[in-house]
Design a protein around this motif. Sequence first.
Motif, PDB file in Angstrom:
ATOM      1  N   MET A   1       0.690  -1.345   0.108  1.00 18.80           N
ATOM      2  CA  MET A   1       0.103   0.234  -0.339  1.00 18.80           C
ATOM      3  C   MET A   1       1.011   1.893   0.080  1.00 18.80           C
ATOM      4  N   ARG A   2       0.319   2.254  -0.815  1.00 19.27           N
ATOM      5  CA  ARG A   2       1.261   3.445  -0.825  1.00 19.27           C
ATOM      6  C   ARG A   2       0.620   4.224  -0.434  1.00 19.27           C
ATOM      7  N   VAL A   3       1.140   5.162   0.046  1.00 19.08           N
ATOM      8  CA  VAL A   3       0.764   6.226   1.630  1.00 19.08           C
ATOM      9  C   VAL A   3       1.355   7.378   0.997  1.00 19.08           C
ATOM     10  N   THR A   4       0.040   8.299   0.278  1.00 20.30           N
ATOM     11  CA  THR A   4      -0.036   9.828  -0.109  1.00 20.30           C
ATOM     12  C   THR A   4      -0.267  11.414   1.228  1.00 20.30           C
ATOM     13  N   TYR A   5       1.377  12.236   0.666  1.00 18.19           N
ATOM     14  CA  TYR A   5       0.933  13.338   1.397  1.00 18.19           C
ATOM     15  C   TYR A   5       0.887  14.563   1.066  1.00 18.19           C
ATOM     16  N   ASP A   6      -0.213  14.891   2.037  1.00 16.91           N
ATOM     17  CA  ASP A   6      -0.073  16.722   1.032  1.00 16.91           C
ATOM     18  C   ASP A   6      -0.101  17.806   1.890  1.00 16.91           C
ATOM     19  N   PHE A   7       1.397  18.178   1.643  1.00 14.65           N
ATOM     20  CA  PHE A   7       2.005  19.401   2.816  1.00 14.65           C
ATOM     21  C   PHE A   7       1.986  20.069   2.527  1.00 14.65           C
ATOM     22  N   SER A   8       1.223  20.940   1.295  1.00 13.34           N
ATOM     23  CA  SER A   8       0.912  22.057   0.367  1.00 13.34           C
ATOM     24  C   SER A   8      -0.053  23.202   2.054  1.00 13.34           C
ATOM     25  N   HIS A   9       0.452  24.098   1.645  1.00 15.00           N
ATOM     26  CA  HIS A   9       0.326  25.716   3.314  1.00 15.00           C
ATOM     27  C   HIS A   9       0.709  25.359   4.148  1.00 15.00           C
ATOM     28  N   ARG A  10       2.034  23.696   4.397  1.00 15.04           N
ATOM     29  CA  ARG A  10       2.814  23.431   5.929  1.00 15.04           C
ATOM     30  C   ARG A  10       3.888  24.311   5.110  1.00 15.04           C
ATOM     31  N   THR A  11       4.658  24.569   6.405  1.00 18.24           N
ATOM     32  CA  THR A  11       5.746  24.697   6.594  1.00 18.24           C
ATOM     33  C   THR A  11       6.938  23.902   7.444  1.00 18.24           C
ATOM     34  N   VAL A  12       8.053  23.269   7.188  1.00 15.94           N
ATOM     35  CA  VAL A  12       8.529  22.406   7.333  1.00 15.94           C
ATOM     36  C   VAL A  12      10.231  22.858   7.932  1.00 15.94           C
ATOM     37  N   TRP A  13      10.743  22.499   8.836  1.00 19.27           N
ATOM     38  CA  TRP A  13      12.196  22.982   9.402  1.00 19.27           C
ATOM     39  C   TRP A  13      12.766  21.879   9.907  1.00 19.27           C
ATOM     40  N   VAL A  14      14.470  22.714   8.597  1.00 17.25           N
ATOM     41  CA  VAL A  14      14.809  21.046   8.561  1.00 17.25           C
ATOM     42  C   VAL A  14      16.270  21.062   8.550  1.00 17.25           C
ATOM     43  N   LEU A  27      13.945  17.063   0.775  1.00 19.98           N
ATOM     44  CA  LEU A  27      13.382  16.964  -0.352  1.00 19.98           C
ATOM     45  C   LEU A  27      12.104  16.245  -0.224  1.00 19.98           C
ATOM     46  N   ALA A  28      11.947  15.531   0.261  1.00 17.31           N
ATOM     47  CA  ALA A  28      11.243  14.676   0.755  1.00 17.31           C
ATOM     48  C   ALA A  28       9.965  15.659   0.873  1.00 17.31           C
ATOM     49  N   CYS A  29      10.259  16.695   2.334  1.00 13.01           N
ATOM     50  CA  CYS A  29       9.011  17.661   1.771  1.00 13.01           C
ATOM     51  C   CYS A  29       8.667  17.835   1.053  1.00 13.01           C
ATOM     52  N   LEU A  30       9.801  18.454   0.209  1.00 12.78           N
ATOM     53  CA  LEU A  30       9.093  19.652  -0.988  1.00 12.78           C
ATOM     54  C   LEU A  30       8.030  18.588  -1.929  1.00 12.78           C
ATOM     55  N   ASP A  31       8.966  17.208  -2.186  1.00 13.52           N
ATOM     56  CA  ASP A  31       7.872  16.402  -2.873  1.00 13.52           C
ATOM     57  C   ASP A  31       6.712  16.601  -2.692  1.00 13.52           C
ATOM     58  N   VAL A  32       6.301  16.801  -1.397  1.00 12.29           N
ATOM     59  CA  VAL A  32       4.558  16.659  -1.165  1.00 12.29           C
ATOM     60  C   VAL A  32       4.356  17.783  -0.499  1.00 12.29           C
ATOM     61  N   GLY A  33       4.285  19.114  -1.244  1.00 14.03           N
ATOM     62  CA  GLY A  33       4.387  19.865  -0.180  1.00 14.03           C
ATOM     63  C   GLY A  33       4.456  21.464  -0.075  1.00 14.03           C
ATOM     64  N   ALA A  34       5.234  21.370   0.727  1.00 12.50           N
ATOM     65  CA  ALA A  34       6.149  21.525   2.273  1.00 12.50           C
ATOM     66  C   ALA A  34       7.097  22.979   1.450  1.00 12.50           C
ATOM     67  N   ASP A  35       6.565  24.132   2.263  1.00  6.15           N
ATOM     68  CA  ASP A  35       7.901  24.659   2.518  1.00  6.15           C
ATOM     69  C   ASP A  35       8.662  24.642   3.260  1.00  6.15           C
ATOM     70  N   VAL A  36      10.350  24.663   2.865  1.00  7.53           N
ATOM     71  CA  VAL A  36      10.971  24.157   3.496  1.00  7.53           C
ATOM     72  C   VAL A  36      11.890  24.860   4.260  1.00  7.53           C
ATOM     73  N   VAL A  37      12.221  25.208   5.457  1.00  6.62           N
ATOM     74  CA  VAL A  37      12.956  26.238   5.378  1.00  6.62           C
ATOM     75  C   VAL A  37      14.303  25.003   6.157  1.00  6.62           C
ATOM     76  N   ALA A  38      15.353  25.174   5.170  1.00  5.33           N
ATOM     77  CA  ALA A  38      16.405  24.428   4.883  1.00  5.33           C
ATOM     78  C   ALA A  38      17.776  24.985   6.063  1.00  5.33           C
ATOM     79  N   ALA A  39      17.734  24.221   7.357  1.00  6.59           N
ATOM     80  CA  ALA A  39      19.242  25.308   7.637  1.00  6.59           C
ATOM     81  C   ALA A  39      20.206  25.029   8.279  1.00  6.59           C
ATOM     82  N   ASP A  40      22.078  24.339   7.682  1.00  7.12           N
ATOM     83  CA  ASP A  40      22.645  24.211   8.003  1.00  7.12           C
ATOM     84  C   ASP A  40      23.672  25.000   7.724  1.00  7.12           C
ATOM     85  N   ILE A  41      24.850  24.524   8.649  1.00  5.18           N
ATOM     86  CA  ILE A  41      26.281  25.705   8.460  1.00  5.18           C
ATOM     87  C   ILE A  41      27.076  25.674   7.532  1.00  5.18           C
TER      88      ILE A  41
END
Length: 82
Positions: A1-14, A27-41
């Motif tokens: 069974m394949r589960v799909t997610y819709d994160f449109s209009h949601r923000t995820v911090w990574v 990348l996975a969060c972007l694939d399901v429509g999320a806005d992503v704040v990607a933080a790194d040094i």
Amino acid sequence: MRVTYDFSHRTVWVAGAASGIGRAVALACLDVGADVVAADIDEAGLQSLQAQCHKGALERLHAELLDLSDAQAVQNLVDATV
């Protein structure tokens, strides 16, 4: 069974988004429509992440150079994105 997610209009911090598991999560969060704040040094890694994104995802990716050990910098980014 394949589960799909819709994160449109949601923000995820990574944190650690420039490489490894953090990059995969961003990348996975972007694939399901999320806005992503990607933080790194790792600035080069963040630039590589941006280069890997297609145009639609790139518009939803907000790459931020951030040292997570700097509490004030973290708070400033939270304040700017929440």
